[in-house]
Write a protein that holds these residues in place. Sequence first.
Motif, short mmCIF file in Angstrom:
data_model
loop_
_atom_site.label_atom_id
_atom_site.label_comp_id
_atom_site.label_asym_id
_atom_site.label_seq_id
_atom_site.Cartn_x
_atom_site.Cartn_y
_atom_site.Cartn_z
N HIS A 141 9.69 -25.50 -20.55
CA HIS A 141 10.22 -24.15 -20.77
C HIS A 141 10.42 -23.42 -19.45
N ASN A 142 9.38 -23.37 -18.65
CA ASN A 142 9.48 -22.66 -17.37
C ASN A 142 10.41 -23.39 -16.40
N TYR A 199 1.91 -15.09 -11.15
CA TYR A 199 1.30 -16.34 -11.61
C TYR A 199 0.68 -17.13 -10.45
N ALA A 235 13.81 -22.30 -17.65
CA ALA A 235 14.09 -20.86 -17.66
C ALA A 235 14.27 -20.28 -16.25
N ILE A 236 13.45 -20.71 -15.32
CA ILE A 236 13.52 -20.13 -13.97
C ILE A 236 14.88 -20.41 -13.31
N CYS A 253 3.45 -23.46 -25.29
CA CYS A 253 4.32 -22.41 -25.85
C CYS A 253 4.97 -22.88 -27.14
N THR A 289 7.20 -12.17 -10.95
CA THR A 289 6.52 -13.00 -11.95
C THR A 289 5.92 -14.25 -11.31
N LEU A 290 6.71 -14.92 -10.48
CA LEU A 290 6.18 -16.10 -9.79
C LEU A 290 5.02 -15.73 -8.87
N ILE A 343 12.01 -12.17 -11.40
CA ILE A 343 11.59 -13.57 -11.25
C ILE A 343 10.60 -13.70 -10.10
N VAL A 403 5.18 -13.84 -20.18
CA VAL A 403 6.44 -14.57 -20.34
C VAL A 403 7.36 -13.83 -21.30
N GLU A 444 10.89 -12.45 -19.99
CA GLU A 444 12.12 -12.95 -20.60
C GLU A 444 12.87 -11.83 -21.31
#
Length: 168
Positions: free
Chosen positions: A76-77, A134, A80-81, A7, A130-131, A127, A149, A153
């Motif tokens: 980043h992840n 993925y 962020a999470i 990223c 999204t998890l 969240i 992402v 976000e």
Amino acid sequence: LDGSETCISPDLMPAVRNNVTTLIIVGLAVLVFAWWNTRRAPDDATRAGVRWAMGTWALFTVVFLVWDEWFFKVAHNAAAIPFFCLIALFAFLTGHRAPGRSVVPVLSPRWYSTIYRAVSALMLVTIFVTLLYYGLGWLLGFATWDYTVFLVESVLLVSFVVFWSFQT
């Protein structure tokens, strides 16, 4: 590392390394200050919080210095999470406490409570979905959408702005 794995565009990597190094140094200064000011704190929770922060800082620093390529792939992840989960938790707790407030501007405490809890729920569902998305992509071997992402976000940041607007 190329930008698709991290990223981060490869030409920005030196600036990111510089910024992370600066955060590590400033973080150390803040932790020394916190430790100095809490070494005689009357409650164990304050000292435990500072110790927890010091351990987190140490782990972050070691990972950055020793496994920098891995750090740039997951940092980043990994940041962020929990960051957005904690904001969602704070919004929920604020919503839980709102009905007990006696004087609030514009809306009734119950409305504030409802708004805070709705924001919290939206953030946590976003969240979780999204998890799940993925995770299923990884398990079933399908390619995830390139802009997931960014979209997630954006939803989380707008949710935070709504919460913060009502909070202030």
